[in-house]
Enzyme design. Structure first.
Site, PDB file in Angstrom:
ATOM      1  N   LYS A  12       0.849  -1.333  -0.102  1.00  0.00           N
ATOM      2  CA  LYS A  12      -0.066  -0.066   0.034  1.00  0.00           C
ATOM      3  C   LYS A  12       0.862   1.331  -0.007  1.00  0.00           C
ATOM      4  CE  LYS A  12      -4.515   0.856   0.510  1.00  0.00           C
ATOM      5  NZ  LYS A  12      -5.671   0.459  -0.262  1.00  0.00           N
ATOM      6  N   THR A  60      -4.146  -5.119   1.199  1.00  0.00           N
ATOM      7  CA  THR A  60      -3.566  -3.725   1.358  1.00  0.00           C
ATOM      8  C   THR A  60      -4.305  -3.114   2.278  1.00  0.00           C
ATOM      9  OG1 THR A  60      -4.434  -2.978  -0.432  1.00  0.00           O
ATOM     10  CG2 THR A  60      -2.443  -4.199  -0.857  1.00  0.00           C
ATOM     11  N   ARG A 179      29.023  31.719  -8.886  1.00  0.00           N
ATOM     12  CA  ARG A 179      27.784  31.508  -9.378  1.00  0.00           C
ATOM     13  C   ARG A 179      26.860  31.002  -8.121  1.00  0.00           C
ATOM     14  NH1 ARG A 179      27.648  25.055 -11.491  1.00  0.00           N
ATOM     15  NH2 ARG A 179      28.666  23.954  -9.818  1.00  0.00           N
ATOM     16  N   GLN A 223      29.941  18.038  -7.379  1.00  0.00           N
ATOM     17  CA  GLN A 223      30.509  16.824  -7.078  1.00  0.00           C
ATOM     18  C   GLN A 223      31.406  17.009  -5.824  1.00  0.00           C
ATOM     19  OE1 GLN A 223      29.895  17.869 -10.175  1.00  0.00           O
ATOM     20  NE2 GLN A 223      29.657  15.865 -11.498  1.00  0.00           N
ATOM     21  N   HIS A 251      19.528  25.424 -11.365  1.00  0.00           N
ATOM     22  CA  HIS A 251      19.957  26.340 -12.111  1.00  0.00           C
ATOM     23  C   HIS A 251      19.582  27.823 -11.898  1.00  0.00           C
ATOM     24  CE1 HIS A 251      22.513  23.286 -14.053  1.00  0.00           C
ATOM     25  NE2 HIS A 251      21.468  22.524 -14.458  1.00  0.00           N
TER      26      HIS A 251
END
Length: 286
Positions: A12, A60, A179, A223, A251
């Site tokens: 479920k 369920t 940035r 990263q 972005h």
């Protein structure tokens, strides 16, 4: 027919649970828990599929009602503790079941400030951030717990670069030494084999480590920062043996205002929702 049943499971999804506790009575201070729970069972259910024999099937709908039935007495602390109680119950209730898995997400609410003080029974909806847990238990082995955080929205306006990357004939991205870096981070982790930690304390310490590093790490890429965040979680939380992170790159593109005769010195951006980069990785304790 030259066919047979392969791996299968059922359960479920999207069981919505809101639990209100009134330890000091109706007029006193209330607490609010808001969860979404998913349940899965695996086991010897072949004849259900191949012969239509439902005698081994725990419905369920029973899974749904079990979540509600156990909430008052077992959702008294961490969501991991609630998941442990649920998986134990599902295997006990399903003789054909060999594995039970419960996924839990706790949605955040904050106590409302009314008249300058915290109101005892009024709450304000929080962000999209959730505490998460996946508890898996088999009929022959002990439970496994994976805890985490999802929807941790973070943004920094300086200290993030991306340059020196591989280029080919289709690369149009410009390099940058500064940035906006933004993400809806998710992190989940596993514990040492015999560890039974205070799950909420570990989650709080991991969250502090994630946010601190995101804000302070001199980032050469998403990263680069992902690894530093994972390393900090391992360092801050001795009970954790591995942490996985997922960091979508939200972005923010500087708007070109030259066409209307205006300059834009990294002040005006458009936040795009897609497409977006996705950075994923796992950091493990040595």
């Amino acid at each position: 027919m030259a066919a047979h049943l392969g791996p299968n499971r059922y359960g479920k999804d999207g069981i919505r649970l809101v639990l209100v506790s009134r330890p000091d009575g109706d007029e006193g201070r209330h607490t609010l828990r808001d969860l979404t729970v998913d349940v899965r069972l695996e086991g010897d259910f072949e004849t259900v599929h191949t012969e239509g024999d439902n005698s081994s099937v725990l419905p369920t709908d029973t899974m749904r009602s079990t979540v509600y039935a156990l909430a008052q007495h077992h959702l008294t602390g961490s969501i991991e503790g609630f998941g442990l109680a649920l998986t134990e119950r599902f295997l006990a209730a399903s003789p054909a079941g060999t594995l039970a898995e419960v996924t839990l997400r706790e949605h955040s609410w904050g106590r409302a400030q009314v008249g300058g003080s915290a109101h005892p029974h009024t709450f304000v909806g929080g962000s999209g951030e959730c505490a998460t847990a996946v508890v898996t238990r088999t009929s022959t082995t002990g439970p496994q717990v994976r805890s985490g955080i999802s929807g941790l929205t973070l943004l920094r306006t300086r200290g993030s670069a991306f340059s020196g990357f591989l280029r080919d004939e289709f690369t149009v991205l410009a390099e940058t030494e500064d940035r906006i870096m933004a993400t809806d981070a998710s992190a989940d982790w596993t514990y040492g084999e015999h560890n039974q930690p205070s799950y909420d304390d570990v989650r709080a310490a991991a969250r502090v480590a994630l946010v601190d590093v995101f804000g302070n790490h001199p980032s050469a890429s998403v990263q680069h920062t992902l690894y530093a965040m994972g390393e900090a979680v391992i360092d801050a939380c001795p009970d954790i043996d591995a942490v996985r992170l997922r960091m979508p790159n939200k972005h923010h593109i500087p708007v070109d205002l030259a066409a209307i005769g205006l300059s834009n010195d990294r002040a005006v951006f458009v936040a795009t929702d897609r497409p977006f980069g996705v950075i994923e990785g796992e950091v493990r304790r040595d």
